[in-house]
Design a protein around this motif. Structure first.
Motif, PDB file in Angstrom:
ATOM      1  N   HIS A 173     -11.402   2.526   0.076  1.00  0.00           N
ATOM      2  CA  HIS A 173     -10.743   1.551   0.712  1.00  0.00           C
ATOM      3  C   HIS A 173     -11.655   1.004   1.872  1.00  0.00           C
ATOM      4  O   HIS A 173     -10.912   0.228   2.660  1.00  0.00           O
ATOM      5  CB  HIS A 173      -9.303   2.035   1.082  1.00  0.00           C
ATOM      6  CG  HIS A 173      -8.220   1.038   1.287  1.00  0.00           C
ATOM      7  ND1 HIS A 173      -8.155  -0.077   1.755  1.00  0.00           N
ATOM      8  CD2 HIS A 173      -7.074   1.184   0.295  1.00  0.00           C
ATOM      9  CE1 HIS A 173      -7.231  -0.910   1.421  1.00  0.00           C
ATOM     10  NE2 HIS A 173      -6.508  -0.003   0.538  1.00  0.00           N
ATOM     11  N   ASP A 181       1.071   9.831   4.222  1.00  0.00           N
ATOM     12  CA  ASP A 181       0.935   8.489   3.375  1.00  0.00           C
ATOM     13  C   ASP A 181       2.421   8.862   2.649  1.00  0.00           C
ATOM     14  O   ASP A 181       2.484   8.831   1.235  1.00  0.00           O
ATOM     15  CB  ASP A 181      -0.050   9.290   2.261  1.00  0.00           C
ATOM     16  CG  ASP A 181      -1.564   8.870   2.799  1.00  0.00           C
ATOM     17  OD1 ASP A 181      -1.598   8.555   3.928  1.00  0.00           O
ATOM     18  OD2 ASP A 181      -2.464   9.471   2.137  1.00  0.00           O
ATOM     19  N   SER A 215       0.954   9.164  -6.244  1.00  0.00           N
ATOM     20  CA  SER A 215       0.515  10.057  -5.429  1.00  0.00           C
ATOM     21  C   SER A 215      -0.060  11.187  -6.250  1.00  0.00           C
ATOM     22  O   SER A 215       0.216  11.266  -7.527  1.00  0.00           O
ATOM     23  CB  SER A 215       1.572  10.791  -4.614  1.00  0.00           C
ATOM     24  OG  SER A 215       2.578  11.608  -5.439  1.00  0.00           O
ATOM     25  N   HIS A 217      -3.788   3.617  -6.811  1.00  0.00           N
ATOM     26  CA  HIS A 217      -2.706   2.978  -6.835  1.00  0.00           C
ATOM     27  C   HIS A 217      -1.789   3.365  -8.050  1.00  0.00           C
ATOM     28  O   HIS A 217      -2.129   3.997  -8.829  1.00  0.00           O
ATOM     29  CB  HIS A 217      -3.011   1.261  -7.330  1.00  0.00           C
ATOM     30  CG  HIS A 217      -3.859   0.496  -6.516  1.00  0.00           C
ATOM     31  ND1 HIS A 217      -3.438  -0.935  -6.016  1.00  0.00           N
ATOM     32  CD2 HIS A 217      -4.719   0.850  -5.817  1.00  0.00           C
ATOM     33  CE1 HIS A 217      -4.103  -1.185  -5.237  1.00  0.00           C
ATOM     34  NE2 HIS A 217      -5.053  -0.171  -4.885  1.00  0.00           N
ATOM     35  N   ARG A 239      -6.664   4.975   4.418  1.00  0.00           N
ATOM     36  CA  ARG A 239      -5.419   4.363   4.841  1.00  0.00           C
ATOM     37  C   ARG A 239      -4.713   5.393   5.765  1.00  0.00           C
ATOM     38  O   ARG A 239      -3.387   5.183   5.839  1.00  0.00           O
ATOM     39  CB  ARG A 239      -4.678   3.767   3.730  1.00  0.00           C
ATOM     40  CG  ARG A 239      -3.362   4.224   3.489  1.00  0.00           C
ATOM     41  CD  ARG A 239      -2.596   4.780   2.311  1.00  0.00           C
ATOM     42  NE  ARG A 239      -1.337   4.655   1.786  1.00  0.00           N
ATOM     43  CZ  ARG A 239      -0.370   5.075   2.346  1.00  0.00           C
ATOM     44  NH1 ARG A 239      -0.114   5.638   3.574  1.00  0.00           N
ATOM     45  NH2 ARG A 239       0.765   4.818   1.648  1.00  0.00           N
ATOM     46  N   ASN A 240      -5.103   6.540   6.030  1.00  0.00           N
ATOM     47  CA  ASN A 240      -4.380   7.605   6.252  1.00  0.00           C
ATOM     48  C   ASN A 240      -3.054   7.347   7.226  1.00  0.00           C
ATOM     49  O   ASN A 240      -3.442   6.984   8.470  1.00  0.00           O
ATOM     50  CB  ASN A 240      -5.067   8.710   7.126  1.00  0.00           C
ATOM     51  CG  ASN A 240      -6.088   9.401   6.191  1.00  0.00           C
ATOM     52  OD1 ASN A 240      -7.051  10.101   6.422  1.00  0.00           O
ATOM     53  ND2 ASN A 240      -6.144   9.220   4.779  1.00  0.00           N
ATOM     54  N   HIS A 255       1.042  -1.093  -0.021  1.00  0.00           N
ATOM     55  CA  HIS A 255       0.031   0.052   0.042  1.00  0.00           C
ATOM     56  C   HIS A 255       0.861   1.441  -0.143  1.00  0.00           C
ATOM     57  O   HIS A 255       1.716   1.558   0.963  1.00  0.00           O
ATOM     58  CB  HIS A 255      -0.842  -0.192   1.246  1.00  0.00           C
ATOM     59  CG  HIS A 255      -2.078   0.745   1.231  1.00  0.00           C
ATOM     60  ND1 HIS A 255      -3.442   0.587   1.190  1.00  0.00           N
ATOM     61  CD2 HIS A 255      -2.110   2.248   0.949  1.00  0.00           C
ATOM     62  CE1 HIS A 255      -4.124   1.519   1.000  1.00  0.00           C
ATOM     63  NE2 HIS A 255      -3.427   2.565   1.176  1.00  0.00           N
ATOM     64  N   GLY A 256       0.702   2.085  -1.200  1.00  0.00           N
ATOM     65  CA  GLY A 256       1.416   3.540  -1.278  1.00  0.00           C
ATOM     66  C   GLY A 256       2.628   3.336  -1.821  1.00  0.00           C
ATOM     67  O   GLY A 256       3.237   4.364  -2.456  1.00  0.00           O
ATOM     68  N   ARG A 265      -0.758  13.037  -1.458  1.00  0.00           N
ATOM     69  CA  ARG A 265      -1.171  11.923  -0.939  1.00  0.00           C
ATOM     70  C   ARG A 265      -1.457  10.780  -2.024  1.00  0.00           C
ATOM     71  O   ARG A 265      -1.599  11.103  -3.026  1.00  0.00           O
ATOM     72  CB  ARG A 265      -2.566  12.166  -0.024  1.00  0.00           C
ATOM     73  CG  ARG A 265      -2.518  13.475   0.745  1.00  0.00           C
ATOM     74  CD  ARG A 265      -3.386  13.394   1.826  1.00  0.00           C
ATOM     75  NE  ARG A 265      -3.036  12.288   2.923  1.00  0.00           N
ATOM     76  CZ  ARG A 265      -3.331  12.473   4.008  1.00  0.00           C
ATOM     77  NH1 ARG A 265      -4.134  13.321   4.563  1.00  0.00           N
ATOM     78  NH2 ARG A 265      -3.018  11.420   4.897  1.00  0.00           N
ATOM     79  N   ASP A 266      -1.861   9.547  -1.312  1.00  0.00           N
ATOM     80  CA  ASP A 266      -2.379   8.643  -2.277  1.00  0.00           C
ATOM     81  C   ASP A 266      -3.653   8.133  -2.090  1.00  0.00           C
ATOM     82  O   ASP A 266      -4.105   7.140  -2.349  1.00  0.00           O
ATOM     83  CB  ASP A 266      -1.180   7.365  -2.372  1.00  0.00           C
ATOM     84  CG  ASP A 266      -1.142   6.686  -1.070  1.00  0.00           C
ATOM     85  OD1 ASP A 266       0.136   6.502  -0.786  1.00  0.00           O
ATOM     86  OD2 ASP A 266      -1.942   6.646  -0.325  1.00  0.00           O
ATOM     87  N   THR A 267      -4.399   8.848  -0.822  1.00  0.00           N
ATOM     88  CA  THR A 267      -5.607   8.513  -0.381  1.00  0.00           C
ATOM     89  C   THR A 267      -6.372   9.698   0.067  1.00  0.00           C
ATOM     90  O   THR A 267      -5.657  10.505   0.693  1.00  0.00           O
ATOM     91  CB  THR A 267      -5.653   7.453   0.748  1.00  0.00           C
ATOM     92  OG1 THR A 267      -4.856   6.254   0.382  1.00  0.00           O
ATOM     93  CG2 THR A 267      -7.005   7.131   1.497  1.00  0.00           C
ATOM     94  N   HIS A 314      -8.475   5.680  -2.692  1.00  0.00           N
ATOM     95  CA  HIS A 314      -7.104   5.257  -2.825  1.00  0.00           C
ATOM     96  C   HIS A 314      -6.826   5.116  -4.411  1.00  0.00           C
ATOM     97  O   HIS A 314      -7.535   4.439  -4.915  1.00  0.00           O
ATOM     98  CB  HIS A 314      -6.771   4.311  -1.950  1.00  0.00           C
ATOM     99  CG  HIS A 314      -5.295   3.610  -2.224  1.00  0.00           C
ATOM    100  ND1 HIS A 314      -4.285   4.549  -1.946  1.00  0.00           N
ATOM    101  CD2 HIS A 314      -4.799   2.370  -2.552  1.00  0.00           C
ATOM    102  CE1 HIS A 314      -2.958   3.722  -2.419  1.00  0.00           C
ATOM    103  NE2 HIS A 314      -3.441   2.507  -2.620  1.00  0.00           N
TER     104      HIS A 314
END
Length: 472
Positions: free
Chosen positions: A422, A223, A373, A370, A240-241, A85-86, A393-395, A368
């Protein structure tokens, strides 16, 4: 009733027996019984622990994680996949670990080597199953990429690499009304120190208010992206922060409640214990959160060189992973299945999306993306736009009805990338799409090895496993 999805994770310099592994390791996925709230149930575990081992790496390391599937409990899914993730997976899209987007699941009795390099990415991330709602059954763990040139290294004294992930109604143990008195998780600290404090929300049912009585937190990363230091006394953590910060232990030697409140109230779930304080619960304390985190106050330490964009709809899993469809020659949205849920994007363009959730129940939705960012040019709860120095960020949370959130990203990573809510039940119900980015460049940018090609035939030979969502 045991609620495995109530799961925040914080990493600091804690006394812990958690397991840590390096970027080149074997990760066995197997069933085992766990009882974090005093009641026992079967779970899906990585490395035999809940949460799974903390994977630690240095910037630029190549990850080689051999995932061995030893699942056998047929009351749950027995195949698996692991998403990192990330991690953007540049030139390694096949390693993104999303079932039926970049691979077929790993069948029981088989293994798959996830090999990728995170490039210049650093910071606090995590890994989890991305098959059905399997990660809600326990398959998740932290992934930390250390930066030898950490610009904030002078702001903290301790970032203990031997520490691990602990849970309270997060950290591996927890209580609920009417349940047994499971001991609270304890964070042991020394007075007058500054601790690097890594907060991960790995819950399946997210949205918590995190705070520590009598203490502030200085946010320095979100993130995996450095931000300008921001002092807060509470953090709204939606999945997912990941919100690393540093904590000053500058209060009188004592015990202090750590809160992870799903709504308002005083749901104390762990104890911050100064060395020299008694082995006792903290005194009751009512904390007024007057400096809560406001996302619009977050700004990147180094502003990005450009802004970004995206688009979104509902999603159903294809029978053939989208990556394999692209490599077989399908190049347009009309050629890619499922029709209407795969969107092709040209390379090196700025994409923008504004989320309107007025008619979408179950929010706020943590969305989120994938492989990228993005710049949050408008945050939920704000009417202003920031095109100068928006946080990366990514989320992003969509907020509540009436809110809008707007993001931008650049299509500089060819391959199929999932955009999704998510909250796993929402994803499973269709709140996602796939962006087929630069289809003509996927073959050259995202090579697929023989082991990856063998996953689908093996998976397709298994007896069909039906899965229905539990009532919510």
């Amino acid at each position: 009733m045991f609620q495995l999805y109530v799961f925040l994770c914080f990493l600091a310099s804690l006394q812990s027996h958690a397991i840590t592994i390096g970027p080149v390791s074997e990760l066995v996925i197997a069933n085992s019984n766990v009882s974090p709230d005093g009641f026992t149930r079967s779970a899906v575990l990585a490395g035999g622990t809940h949460p799974g081992p903390t994977i630690m790496a240095q910037k630029g390391d190549t990850f080689k994680i051999n995932v061995k599937n030893q699942l056998s409990d047929e009351s749950m899914l027995t195949s698996t996949s692991i998403h990192w993730h990330g991690v953007f997976q540049r030139h390694s899209n096949q390693m993104d670990g999303v079932a039926f987007v970049t691979q077929c699941p790993i069948a029981p009795g088989h293994s798959f080597l996830y090999e990728f390099n995170a490039g210049n990415q650093v910071g606090t991330h995590w890994y989890h199953s991305h098959y059905g709602v399997q990660y809600c059954d326990g398959l998740r763990g932290p992934l930390i990429i250390y930066d030898p040139d950490d610009p904030y290294r002078s702001l903290y004294d301790i970032d203990d690499e031997t520490s691990g992930c602990r849970l309270g109604a997060y950290n591996g143990v927890g209580r609920y009304d009417g349940g047994p008195d499971v001991p609270f998780a304890v964070i042991n600290v020394q007075p007058r120190k500054r601790y690097r404090f890594r907060l991960l929300n790995m819950a399946c049912k997210p949205n918590y208010i995190f705070s520590i009585d009598g203490h502030n937190l200085t946010i320095i990363e979100v993130d995996g992206q450095y931000v300008k230091p921001l002092v807060v006394d509470s953090i709204q953590s939606t999945l997912r922060n990941d919100t690393p910060s540093f904590l000053r232990t500058n209060q009188p030697v004592d015990n202090y409640w750590v809160h992870a409140d799903p709504d308002a109230g005083t749901n104390a779930t762990a104890i911050l214990r100064y060395a020299g304080s008694p082995n006792a619960d903290p005194k009751d304390m009512s904390t007024l959160n007057s400096a809560a985190l406001n996302e619009t106050s977050l700004h990147p330490l180094s502003p990005p060189s450009s802004n970004f964009l995206i688009n979104g709809v509902q999603y159903t899993s294809p029978s053939i992973p989208v990556l394999l469809q692209l490599l077989s020659g399908a190049m347009t949205a009309a050629d890619l299945t499922p029709n209407g849920t795969v969107y092709t994007l040209p390379r090196n363009k700025v994409i923008e999306i504004s989320f309107n959730t007025d008619n979408s129940p179950g929010g706020p939705h943590p969305i989120h993306l994938h492989g990228h960012s993005f710049a949050v040019v408008r945050s939920a709860g704000s009417s202003g736009y920031n095109y100068v120095n928006p946080v990366m960020r990514d989320t992003v949370t969509t907020g509540n009805p009436g809110d809008y959130a707007t993001i931008r990203f650049i299509t500089d990573n060819p391959g199929p990338w999932l955009l999704h809510c998510h909250i796993d039940w929402h994803l499973y119900a269709g709140l996602a799409i796939v962006f087929a980015e630069a289809p003509e460049d996927v073959a050259a940018s995202q090579p697929v090895n023989d082991a990856s090609k063998q996953l689908c035939p093996i998976y397709n030979s298994l007896p069909q496993q039906n899965f229905t969502l539990p009532p919510r």
